[in-house]
Scaffold this motif. Structure first.
Motif, PDB file in Angstrom:
ATOM      1  N   TYR A 150       0.815  -1.217   0.000  1.00 33.64           N
ATOM      2  CA  TYR A 150       0.000   0.000   0.000  1.00 33.64           C
ATOM      3  C   TYR A 150       0.851   1.270   0.000  1.00 33.64           C
ATOM      4  N   ALA A 151       1.922   1.288   0.778  1.00 33.25           N
ATOM      5  CA  ALA A 151       2.747   2.502   0.877  1.00 33.25           C
ATOM      6  C   ALA A 151       3.315   2.914  -0.479  1.00 33.25           C
ATOM      7  N   ARG A 155      -9.251  -1.564   1.054  1.00 36.60           N
ATOM      8  CA  ARG A 155      -9.801  -1.151   2.364  1.00 36.60           C
ATOM      9  C   ARG A 155      -9.389   0.288   2.699  1.00 36.60           C
ATOM     10  N   ARG A 156      -8.133   0.620   2.423  1.00 40.90           N
ATOM     11  CA  ARG A 156      -7.618   1.938   2.800  1.00 40.90           C
ATOM     12  C   ARG A 156      -8.169   3.056   1.908  1.00 40.90           C
ATOM     13  N   LEU A 157      -8.279   2.788   0.617  1.00 35.36           N
ATOM     14  CA  LEU A 157      -8.610   3.847  -0.337  1.00 35.36           C
ATOM     15  C   LEU A 157     -10.092   3.911  -0.696  1.00 35.36           C
ATOM     16  N   LEU A 158     -10.754   2.756  -0.735  1.00 31.94           N
ATOM     17  CA  LEU A 158     -12.158   2.719  -1.163  1.00 31.94           C
ATOM     18  C   LEU A 158     -13.123   2.355  -0.042  1.00 31.94           C
ATOM     19  N   ASN A 159     -12.579   1.855   1.072  1.00 35.21           N
ATOM     20  CA  ASN A 159     -13.398   1.450   2.230  1.00 35.21           C
ATOM     21  C   ASN A 159     -14.382   0.323   1.908  1.00 35.21           C
ATOM     22  N   ASN A 209      -1.884  -7.356  -0.720  1.00 37.41           N
ATOM     23  CA  ASN A 209      -1.598  -5.937  -0.971  1.00 37.41           C
ATOM     24  C   ASN A 209      -2.784  -5.254  -1.652  1.00 37.41           C
ATOM     25  N   PHE A 210      -3.388  -5.949  -2.615  1.00 34.52           N
ATOM     26  CA  PHE A 210      -4.551  -5.418  -3.331  1.00 34.52           C
ATOM     27  C   PHE A 210      -5.708  -5.171  -2.371  1.00 34.52           C
TER      28      PHE A 210
END
Length: 474
Positions: free
Chosen positions: A168-169, A206-210, A200-201
């Motif tokens: 993700y980073a 989860r982080r970007l689209l929730n 990773n996908f």
């Protein structure tokens, strides 16, 4: 134009346009890894293949080839510069390979990527049959699944990602990160090479689209409800039986013996790569050069044969890499070759499969030292042909193949001292240990061939269709 139940969408068609005996252009099957991987899947189904024809501004009508319909997508010189050399290989490729080289983020490249992906999606939507299956391949076409879904809500869509998917980073650096994720989530099944890539996908989703994820699934908002998407690993493989057949051919066995005699050294070490900064060729040469400098080996003990097939000559980073590698080879050969022995046989050209199998049979040690690799099928090809269970595979732990071929000698290619120790261990490995390791790896490769890869992916597509038909998974 007839419509197909299965439509493969890839950057390139599975054929090359070459000059025939009478000077007229003819189509010949391409030697690439993707073509080889999908060959068997396409043979068993009534399929079509959408892809670029291999030359700028080439505009030809769809045509039949080996029982499949091929649908060329014309691309201009500007498209190829900005979509392919630019966004695909100047932005996505280095970003997804752990930023081994610095990615560039150019808005004009992104605009071209969107335009070209839309063109591929339109071609696929036009040729797929009612209720058919569109299977999109790789990082050049990450927006196509969502675009096809917008055009043809009746079809099932798969996507397979042949290269790594970054942590993700790293992925978060991409200015168009949300658009790429949404593009991929247009598919019903999103496949990756490794468990880590799928993880990773899902973390990025989860982080970007929730969007909620559970196990191998993602719940994607769809109108008033949600749509179930499978996102999991499907490690790709090779047509192992075909490689075994080649390895049994008397002419190829004779060619392997001739190579050994011509090399002259006691041991032959082999590297086979595209000329790419992700493949760790520089690190391999450094370790080998230091073994020669330290006196651990001489030209009489071992020769390194390095095949580096041409790759992306229009990209400056690749031109610089070629210059650096060829200067390193020249220096090592100048310092350590003798009249009788050449320290490194460097071959900057591609070879037919028959010659590659002869090289695999001739090699005592296979060096696969990628800094980052989605899978690396060369490692599996080498293992497949070693029917006498001799030979040693030195394999980077950062290649996807390391997940399955744990009986190889695993290395961290950034650790030059560790590489040197492992190369010496490979050269000195007793035959009994070679056999034990090779048997284990060959069983994995032969049991999990490319046909099984295709069957597994298509089985998940069929299961998803069944669940939807029964009112589940909505």
């Amino acid at each position: 134009m007839s419509r197909a139940d299965l439509v493969v969408v890839a950057n390139r068609l599975p054929v090359d346009r070459v000059e025939g005996p009478d000077g007229e252009p003819v189509w010949r099957r391409s030697p690439g890894g993707l073509v080889t991987a999908l060959e068997q899947v396409m043979q068993n189904l009534d399929g079509a293949w959408v892809g670029w024809g291999g030359k700028a501004d080439l505009d030809v009508e769809p045509f039949e080839f080996d029982g499949n319909l091929l649908v060329p997508v014309p691309l201009s010189t500007e498209h190829l510069r900005d979509y392919y050399e630019g966004f695909s290989n100047g932005t996505i490729w280095p970003l997804y390979h752990d930023v081994i080289a610095a990615p560039e983020f150019k808005r004009s490249w992104w605009d071209a990527y969107v335009t070209v992906n839309r063109r591929f999606a339109a071609a696929a939507a036009e040729v797929v049959a009612e209720g058919g299956f569109v299977w999109v391949q790789d990082y050049q076409l990450q927006l196509v699944p969502q675009m096809v879904r917008a055009l043809r809500s009746d079809v099932t869509i798969g996507y397979f990602h042949h290269i790594p998917f970054p942590a993700y980073a790293l992925f978060a650096q991409l200015p168009w990160r949300a658009q790429v994720l949404q593009g991929l989530l247009g598919a019903d099944v999103v496949g990756f090479q490794r468990v880590a890539d799928a993880g990773n996908f899902q973390r990025s989703i989860r982080r970007l689209l929730n969007h909620p994820t559970k196990g191998d699934t993602v719940q994607v908002p769809d109108g008033d409800g949600s749509r179930l998407v499978i996102a999991k690993p499907y490690p790709i493989s090779i047509d192992a039986e075909h490689f075994l057949e080649l390895a049994r051919r008397p002419d190829i066995i004779a060619r392997a013996q001739a190579i050994r005699e011509q090399v002259g050294s006691a041991k032959l070490m082999l590297g086979v790569d595209r000329l790419d900064y992700t493949k760790g060729i520089r690190h391999r040469l450094k370790a080998y050069g230091e073994l020669l400098a330290d006196g651990d080996i001489s030209g009489h003990d071992a020769t390194l044969v390095q095949v580096a097939s041409p790759s992306r000559p229009g990209v400056e980073a690749y031109q610089d890499l070629r210059d650096e590698i060829e200067m390193t080879v020249a220096r090592i050969n100048g310092d350590y070759s003798t009249v009788e022995n050449t320290a490194i046989r460097y071959l900057h050209q591609g070879y037919p499969r028959e010659e590659m199998v002869a090289l695999y049979l001739a090699a005592d040690v296979m060096l696969v030292t990628a800094l980052r690799d989605g899978m690396n099928l060369v490692a599996k090809e080498y293992v497949a042909v070693r029917a006498d269970n001799t030979g040693v595979l030195v394999l980077s732990e950062f290649a996807g193949a390391a997940d399955e071929l744990g009986s190889a000698l695993l290395v961290n290619p950034h650790d030059i001292e560790g590489m040197k120790e492992t190369m010496m261990r490979a050269l000195e490995m007793p035959v009994a240990e070679q056999a034990r390791r090779m048997k284990t790896m060959r069983r994995k490769v032969l049991d999990n061939d490319v046909e099984k890869w295709g069957r597994t992916f298509l089985a998940d597509i069929d299961e998803l269709r069944r669940r939807r038909a029964d009112g589940e998974g909505a």
